[in-house]
Design a protein around this motif. Structure first.
Motif, PDB file in Angstrom:
ATOM      1  N   ASP A 199       2.022   5.221 -12.872  1.00 25.66           N
ATOM      2  CA  ASP A 199       0.625   4.925 -12.575  1.00 25.66           C
ATOM      3  C   ASP A 199       0.362   3.423 -12.678  1.00 25.66           C
ATOM      4  O   ASP A 199      -0.318   2.838 -11.827  1.00 25.66           O
ATOM      5  CB  ASP A 199      -0.289   5.690 -13.532  1.00 25.66           C
ATOM      6  CG  ASP A 199      -1.750   5.452 -13.220  1.00 25.66           C
ATOM      7  OD1 ASP A 199      -2.185   5.789 -12.098  1.00 25.66           O
ATOM      8  OD2 ASP A 199      -2.461   4.892 -14.094  1.00 25.66           O
ATOM      9  N   ALA A 213       0.839  -1.204   0.000  1.00 24.17           N
ATOM     10  CA  ALA A 213       0.000   0.000   0.000  1.00 24.17           C
ATOM     11  C   ALA A 213       0.872   1.252   0.000  1.00 24.17           C
ATOM     12  O   ALA A 213       0.600   2.212  -0.733  1.00 24.17           O
ATOM     13  CB  ALA A 213      -0.931  -0.007   1.206  1.00 24.17           C
ATOM     14  N   ASP A 214       1.917   1.261   0.813  1.00 21.76           N
ATOM     15  CA  ASP A 214       2.827   2.412   0.850  1.00 21.76           C
ATOM     16  C   ASP A 214       3.502   2.615  -0.502  1.00 21.76           C
ATOM     17  O   ASP A 214       3.651   3.739  -0.979  1.00 21.76           O
ATOM     18  CB  ASP A 214       3.887   2.236   1.942  1.00 21.76           C
ATOM     19  CG  ASP A 214       3.321   2.370   3.340  1.00 21.76           C
ATOM     20  OD1 ASP A 214       2.165   2.815   3.484  1.00 21.76           O
ATOM     21  OD2 ASP A 214       4.053   2.027   4.299  1.00 21.76           O
ATOM     22  N   GLN A 257       1.859   6.416  -7.159  1.00 20.23           N
ATOM     23  CA  GLN A 257       0.796   7.261  -7.670  1.00 20.23           C
ATOM     24  C   GLN A 257       1.039   8.736  -7.369  1.00 20.23           C
ATOM     25  O   GLN A 257       0.687   9.595  -8.171  1.00 20.23           O
ATOM     26  CB  GLN A 257      -0.551   6.768  -7.175  1.00 20.23           C
ATOM     27  CG  GLN A 257      -0.829   5.403  -7.818  1.00 20.23           C
ATOM     28  CD  GLN A 257      -2.202   4.858  -7.589  1.00 20.23           C
ATOM     29  OE1 GLN A 257      -2.764   5.022  -6.520  1.00 20.23           O
ATOM     30  NE2 GLN A 257      -2.732   4.181  -8.590  1.00 20.23           N
ATOM     31  N   SER A 258       1.695   9.036  -6.268  1.00 21.97           N
ATOM     32  CA  SER A 258       2.015  10.443  -5.989  1.00 21.97           C
ATOM     33  C   SER A 258       3.100  10.952  -6.928  1.00 21.97           C
ATOM     34  O   SER A 258       3.117  12.131  -7.276  1.00 21.97           O
ATOM     35  CB  SER A 258       2.425  10.627  -4.527  1.00 21.97           C
ATOM     36  OG  SER A 258       3.681  10.047  -4.278  1.00 21.97           O
ATOM     37  N   HIS A 314      -1.178  -5.473  -2.896  1.00 22.74           N
ATOM     38  CA  HIS A 314      -1.618  -5.205  -1.517  1.00 22.74           C
ATOM     39  C   HIS A 314      -2.934  -5.923  -1.225  1.00 22.74           C
ATOM     40  O   HIS A 314      -3.062  -6.603  -0.211  1.00 22.74           O
ATOM     41  CB  HIS A 314      -1.782  -3.699  -1.291  1.00 22.74           C
ATOM     42  CG  HIS A 314      -2.493  -3.366  -0.028  1.00 22.74           C
ATOM     43  ND1 HIS A 314      -1.873  -3.427   1.196  1.00 22.74           N
ATOM     44  CD2 HIS A 314      -3.779  -3.010   0.210  1.00 22.74           C
ATOM     45  CE1 HIS A 314      -2.747  -3.102   2.134  1.00 22.74           C
ATOM     46  NE2 HIS A 314      -3.902  -2.848   1.557  1.00 22.74           N
ATOM     47  N   ARG A 323      -1.001  -1.838  -5.851  1.00 21.36           N
ATOM     48  CA  ARG A 323      -2.272  -1.809  -5.103  1.00 21.36           C
ATOM     49  C   ARG A 323      -2.946  -3.180  -5.193  1.00 21.36           C
ATOM     50  O   ARG A 323      -3.470  -3.691  -4.212  1.00 21.36           O
ATOM     51  CB  ARG A 323      -3.178  -0.721  -5.674  1.00 21.36           C
ATOM     52  CG  ARG A 323      -4.526  -0.607  -4.991  1.00 21.36           C
ATOM     53  CD  ARG A 323      -4.450  -0.133  -3.567  1.00 21.36           C
ATOM     54  NE  ARG A 323      -3.818   1.183  -3.514  1.00 21.36           N
ATOM     55  CZ  ARG A 323      -3.347   1.717  -2.402  1.00 21.36           C
ATOM     56  NH1 ARG A 323      -3.462   1.096  -1.255  1.00 21.36           N
ATOM     57  NH2 ARG A 323      -2.763   2.887  -2.420  1.00 21.36           N
ATOM     58  N   GLY A 326       1.779   1.798  -9.696  1.00 23.23           N
ATOM     59  CA  GLY A 326       0.904   2.065  -8.549  1.00 23.23           C
ATOM     60  C   GLY A 326      -0.303   1.149  -8.528  1.00 23.23           C
ATOM     61  O   GLY A 326      -0.678   0.605  -7.484  1.00 23.23           O
ATOM     62  N   ASP A 343       0.950   4.050  -3.015  1.00 24.34           N
ATOM     63  CA  ASP A 343       0.742   5.480  -2.770  1.00 24.34           C
ATOM     64  C   ASP A 343       1.910   6.302  -3.303  1.00 24.34           C
ATOM     65  O   ASP A 343       1.720   7.352  -3.908  1.00 24.34           O
ATOM     66  CB  ASP A 343       0.555   5.757  -1.280  1.00 24.34           C
ATOM     67  CG  ASP A 343      -0.739   5.189  -0.726  1.00 24.34           C
ATOM     68  OD1 ASP A 343      -1.646   4.846  -1.527  1.00 24.34           O
ATOM     69  OD2 ASP A 343      -0.843   5.081   0.508  1.00 24.34           O
ATOM     70  N   ARG A 344       3.115   5.805  -3.080  1.00 21.18           N
ATOM     71  CA  ARG A 344       4.310   6.522  -3.534  1.00 21.18           C
ATOM     72  C   ARG A 344       4.349   6.593  -5.068  1.00 21.18           C
ATOM     73  O   ARG A 344       4.592   7.658  -5.628  1.00 21.18           O
ATOM     74  CB  ARG A 344       5.560   5.819  -3.002  1.00 21.18           C
ATOM     75  CG  ARG A 344       6.853   6.427  -3.464  1.00 21.18           C
ATOM     76  CD  ARG A 344       7.213   7.635  -2.643  1.00 21.18           C
ATOM     77  NE  ARG A 344       8.554   8.069  -3.019  1.00 21.18           N
ATOM     78  CZ  ARG A 344       8.887   9.319  -3.198  1.00 21.18           C
ATOM     79  NH1 ARG A 344       8.011  10.268  -3.013  1.00 21.18           N
ATOM     80  NH2 ARG A 344      10.106   9.642  -3.544  1.00 21.18           N
TER      81      ARG A 344
END
Length: 112
Positions: A53, A33-34, A40-41, A63, A60, A56, A37-38
């Protein structure tokens, strides 16, 4: 004589570092998950945004799959001691029997 910069020093000149620290296993609740998020940011406005993307979304999915992954048997203390005694990995690629759950997880990942 000039020393060869590509040669390794002998064991006599290498410092001893003692016992390595214990391995800290990743927390399964957060590891993918971390990362998702990284990725996608970082994707927004980046030249490699589409790739980031994709990574990400992939992490996900990893996860989500990991959260439902069952506990699988690991080597017991005797097997770990035997591996250590013979300087072998605790989970030998060629001989460790993989739990069928990993294949189900792989199918789930590919199906999505």
């Amino acid at each position: 004589m000039t020393p060869n910069p590509n040669s390794l020093p002998s064991a006599a000149v290498l410092p001893t570092i003692g016992t390595p620290p214990d391995v800290i296993a990743p927390q399964t609740r957060f590891v993918f998950a971390d990362r998702a998020d990284r990725f996608q940011s970082l994707a927004a406005g980046h030249a490699l945004g589409d790739w980031l993307d994709f990574l990400g979304r992939l992490t996900r999915l990893q996860h989500d799959i990991l959260q439902a992954h069952p506990a699988v048997p690991l080597p017991d203390a005797a097997a770990l001691a035997r591996a250590r005694e013979h300087h072998m990995p605790p989970l030998a690629v060629a001989s460790w029997p993989r739990d069928p759950a990993w294949r189900a997880d792989l199918h789930s990942l590919v199906a999505r």
